[in-house]
Scaffold this active site. Structure first.
Site, PDB file in Angstrom:
ATOM      1  N   LEU A 187      60.987  67.083  46.466  1.00 22.15           N
ATOM      2  CA  LEU A 187      62.285  66.425  46.286  1.00 22.15           C
ATOM      3  C   LEU A 187      62.153  65.188  45.405  1.00 22.15           C
ATOM      4  O   LEU A 187      61.128  64.512  45.415  1.00 22.15           O
ATOM      5  CB  LEU A 187      62.824  65.988  47.649  1.00 22.15           C
TER       6      LEU A 187
ATOM      7  N   GLY B 110      66.028  59.846  61.494  1.00 20.57           N
ATOM      8  CA  GLY B 110      65.501  59.571  60.152  1.00 20.57           C
ATOM      9  C   GLY B 110      66.618  59.412  59.137  1.00 20.57           C
ATOM     10  O   GLY B 110      66.453  59.719  57.950  1.00 20.57           O
TER      11      GLY B 110
ATOM     12  N   PRO C   2      62.027  72.430  52.205  1.00 18.42           N
ATOM     13  CA  PRO C   2      62.348  71.982  50.852  1.00 18.42           C
ATOM     14  C   PRO C   2      61.110  71.880  49.955  1.00 18.42           C
ATOM     15  O   PRO C   2      60.014  71.605  50.436  1.00 18.42           O
ATOM     16  CB  PRO C   2      62.977  70.599  51.058  1.00 18.42           C
TER      17      PRO C   2
ATOM     18  N   VAL D 255      65.738  61.929  52.727  1.00 14.96           N
ATOM     19  CA  VAL D 255      66.721  63.006  52.889  1.00 14.96           C
ATOM     20  C   VAL D 255      67.932  62.495  53.665  1.00 14.96           C
ATOM     21  O   VAL D 255      69.081  62.732  53.278  1.00 14.96           O
ATOM     22  CB  VAL D 255      66.089  64.228  53.600  1.00 14.96           C
TER      23      VAL D 255
ATOM     24  N   TYR E  60      49.001  66.802  58.362  1.00 15.23           N
ATOM     25  CA  TYR E  60      50.464  66.672  58.319  1.00 15.23           C
ATOM     26  C   TYR E  60      51.113  68.063  58.287  1.00 15.23           C
ATOM     27  O   TYR E  60      52.020  68.368  59.064  1.00 15.23           O
ATOM     28  CB  TYR E  60      50.858  65.879  57.071  1.00 15.23           C
TER      29      TYR E  60
ATOM     30  N   LYS F 277      53.566  69.843  61.082  1.00 13.37           N
ATOM     31  CA  LYS F 277      54.940  70.250  60.774  1.00 13.37           C
ATOM     32  C   LYS F 277      55.134  71.756  61.018  1.00 13.37           C
ATOM     33  O   LYS F 277      56.172  72.174  61.531  1.00 13.37           O
ATOM     34  CB  LYS F 277      55.277  69.925  59.315  1.00 13.37           C
TER      35      LYS F 277
ATOM     36  N   TRP G 265      47.525  60.366  37.872  1.00 13.66           N
ATOM     37  CA  TRP G 265      46.493  60.879  38.778  1.00 13.66           C
ATOM     38  C   TRP G 265      46.060  62.297  38.404  1.00 13.66           C
ATOM     39  O   TRP G 265      46.872  63.107  37.949  1.00 13.66           O
ATOM     40  CB  TRP G 265      47.023  60.932  40.207  1.00 13.66           C
TER      41      TRP G 265
ATOM     42  N   ARG H  50      54.379  72.055  39.946  1.00 12.59           N
ATOM     43  CA  ARG H  50      55.205  71.856  41.134  1.00 12.59           C
ATOM     44  C   ARG H  50      56.617  72.364  40.891  1.00 12.59           C
ATOM     45  O   ARG H  50      57.040  72.529  39.751  1.00 12.59           O
ATOM     46  CB  ARG H  50      55.274  70.356  41.498  1.00 12.59           C
TER      47      ARG H  50
ATOM     48  N   LYS I  23      55.571  53.617  37.038  1.00 13.36           N
ATOM     49  CA  LYS I  23      54.369  53.309  36.246  1.00 13.36           C
ATOM     50  C   LYS I  23      54.667  53.312  34.743  1.00 13.36           C
ATOM     51  O   LYS I  23      54.108  52.525  33.989  1.00 13.36           O
ATOM     52  CB  LYS I  23      53.256  54.308  36.562  1.00 13.36           C
TER      53      LYS I  23
HETATM   54  P1  GDP Z   1      52.056  67.051  46.406  1.00 10.87           P
HETATM   55  O1  GDP Z   1      53.005  68.161  46.010  1.00 10.87           O
HETATM   56  O2  GDP Z   1      51.863  66.960  47.880  1.00 10.87           O
HETATM   57  O3  GDP Z   1      50.759  67.175  45.647  1.00 10.87           O
HETATM   58  O4  GDP Z   1      52.798  65.689  46.024  1.00 10.87           O
HETATM   59  P2  GDP Z   1      52.692  64.482  44.988  1.00 10.87           P
HETATM   60  O5  GDP Z   1      54.068  64.279  44.457  1.00 10.87           O
HETATM   61  O6  GDP Z   1      52.046  63.316  45.645  1.00 10.87           O
HETATM   62  O7  GDP Z   1      51.733  64.931  43.794  1.00 10.87           O
HETATM   63  C1  GDP Z   1      52.083  65.953  42.891  1.00 10.87           C
HETATM   64  C2  GDP Z   1      51.073  66.029  41.744  1.00 10.87           C
HETATM   65  O8  GDP Z   1      51.302  64.913  40.865  1.00 10.87           O
HETATM   66  C3  GDP Z   1      49.595  65.940  42.171  1.00 10.87           C
HETATM   67  O9  GDP Z   1      48.862  66.876  41.403  1.00 10.87           O
HETATM   68  C4  GDP Z   1      49.211  64.518  41.772  1.00 10.87           C
HETATM   69  O10 GDP Z   1      47.831  64.400  41.474  1.00 10.87           O
HETATM   70  C5  GDP Z   1      50.056  64.323  40.512  1.00 10.87           C
HETATM   71  N1  GDP Z   1      50.266  62.915  40.127  1.00 10.87           N
HETATM   72  C6  GDP Z   1      50.020  62.378  38.894  1.00 10.87           C
HETATM   73  N2  GDP Z   1      50.258  61.070  38.885  1.00 10.87           N
HETATM   74  C7  GDP Z   1      50.700  60.750  40.148  1.00 10.87           C
HETATM   75  C8  GDP Z   1      51.103  59.517  40.738  1.00 10.87           C
HETATM   76  O11 GDP Z   1      51.112  58.450  40.139  1.00 10.87           O
HETATM   77  N3  GDP Z   1      51.500  59.583  42.059  1.00 10.87           N
HETATM   78  C9  GDP Z   1      51.507  60.747  42.755  1.00 10.87           C
HETATM   79  N4  GDP Z   1      51.923  60.759  44.048  1.00 10.87           N
HETATM   80  N5  GDP Z   1      51.107  61.927  42.216  1.00 10.87           N
HETATM   81  C10 GDP Z   1      50.706  61.921  40.933  1.00 10.87           C
END
Ligand code: GDP
Length: 281
Positions: free
Chosen positions: A162, A7, A159, A12, A132, A136, A197, A204, A183
């Site tokens: 990231l 990978g 991790p 990474v 997933y 893992k 979203w 996080r 976006k």
């Molecule tokens: P997660 O830690 O597995 O949930 O990873 P993500 O990075 O995909 O999402 C983190 C958080 O960001 C979630 O609560 C999503 O709903 C929010 N989020 C808001 N806008 C976006 C977007 O445009 N893309 C993604 N991937 N997440 C988003």
């Protein structure tokens, strides 16, 4: 010592491999089109050809929350199979050390933040990414089993979320930071609203990929213990404040909308990092 990284062209890998080479390490990065890690014979051929002392396994089928939700079978099958076969064949071949990563999403959905390493496999992970995450997490079970029965030096690191160079900017499969950067840029150019979203409430624990790779490299070189280690910042950031920060950095002053039809995922996911500080300095 000869190092083999799977990978290497992933997120990474493309940060870690140059760092290893700068340190003068002998690193092989087999092209994925020549060896399918889903086929035992290919994995055997790969190890035979490169004859590594250390395997750093980073290859995997990965994606953000939506990709996990829409393709759960592929995420389960491919990750479980390639991890299991590669660790097994590495042990069979007499590899001295094996290092791999699992996602922070492998922890139980109800794990209390800051999430300690001891919480792993103490409950079902967030449902959207569980196929997933559990595939893992089986890498940890396998590492412990192979260490117990064969004395195999398998190390698993975890991790946090990231971000950084070589990230995946695809809106359907990428994670939140690259998605929001893209976006926001597009919304500004087109004079439209920025549509994010979920609710914005989730929190996080983000870590810059080069910082994470420093820790991974330290573990590759110096850490030989059975305990898994979280690699993150330990700092909580809400998605709502992330959106404001990115909007500010990109000079976006348009409106922000939230799309509740998209998943929030786990409410809070922040990691305990004291073991990382103790064991990896
Ligand atoms: P997660 O830690 O597995 O949930 O990873 P993500 O990075 O995909 O999402 C983190 C958080 O960001 C979630 O609560 C999503 O709903 C929010 N989020 C808001 N806008 C976006 C977007 O445009 N893309 C993604 N991937 N997440 C988003």
């Amino acid at each position: 010592m000869r190092y083999l990284v799977t990978g290497a062209s992933g997120f990474v890998g493309s940060n870690l491999v140059p760092m290893m080479r700068v340190r003068g390490l002998d690193v092989a990065t087999p092209p994925s089109r020549e060896f399918s890690l889903l086929k035992q014979l290919d994995v055997w051929r790969l190890l035979n050809q490169y004859d590594p002392d250390v395997v750093v396994h980073l290859a995997g089928l990965v994606g953000g929350i939506l990709a996990n939700k829409t393709r759960p079978a592929e995420f389960f099958y491919q990750n479980l199979l390639m991890n299991t076969v590669l660790m097994h064949e590495s042990w069979r071949r007499g590899v001295k050390k094996y290092v791999t990563l699992i996602g922070g999403c492998s922890y139980p959905a109800r794990a209390i933040s800051p999430i300690e390493e001891s919480a792993l496999l103490k409950g079902y992970p967030q449902v959207e990414s569980a196929p997933y995450s559990l595939a893992k997490a089986m890498g940890v079970v396998q590492a412990q089993a192979y260490r117990a029965q064969y004395g195999f030096n398998a190390v698993v690191l975890v991790p946090g979320n990231l971000y950084g160079p070589h990230d995946n900017f695809d809106l359907d499969t990428g994670h939140v930071i690259p998605a929001l950067i893209r976006k926001t840029r597009d919304a500004k150019r087109e004079g439209k609203a920025l549509v994010c979203w979920g609710s914005g409430a989730p929190e996080r624990d983000f870590i810059y990929v080069e910082d994470a790779c420093e820790a991974v490299l330290h573990a590759v070189l110096h850490y030989d213990e059975p305990e898994i280690i979280n690699i993150s910042s330990g700092v909580s950031t809400s998605i709502r404040s992330l959106v404001s920060e990115i909007a500010q950095l990109l000079d976006f002053d348009g409106s922000v909308e939230w799309d509740p039809s998209k998943p929030d995922g786990q409410r809070v996911k922040v990691f305990a990092v004291s073991r990382m500080v103790e064991r990896l300095g």
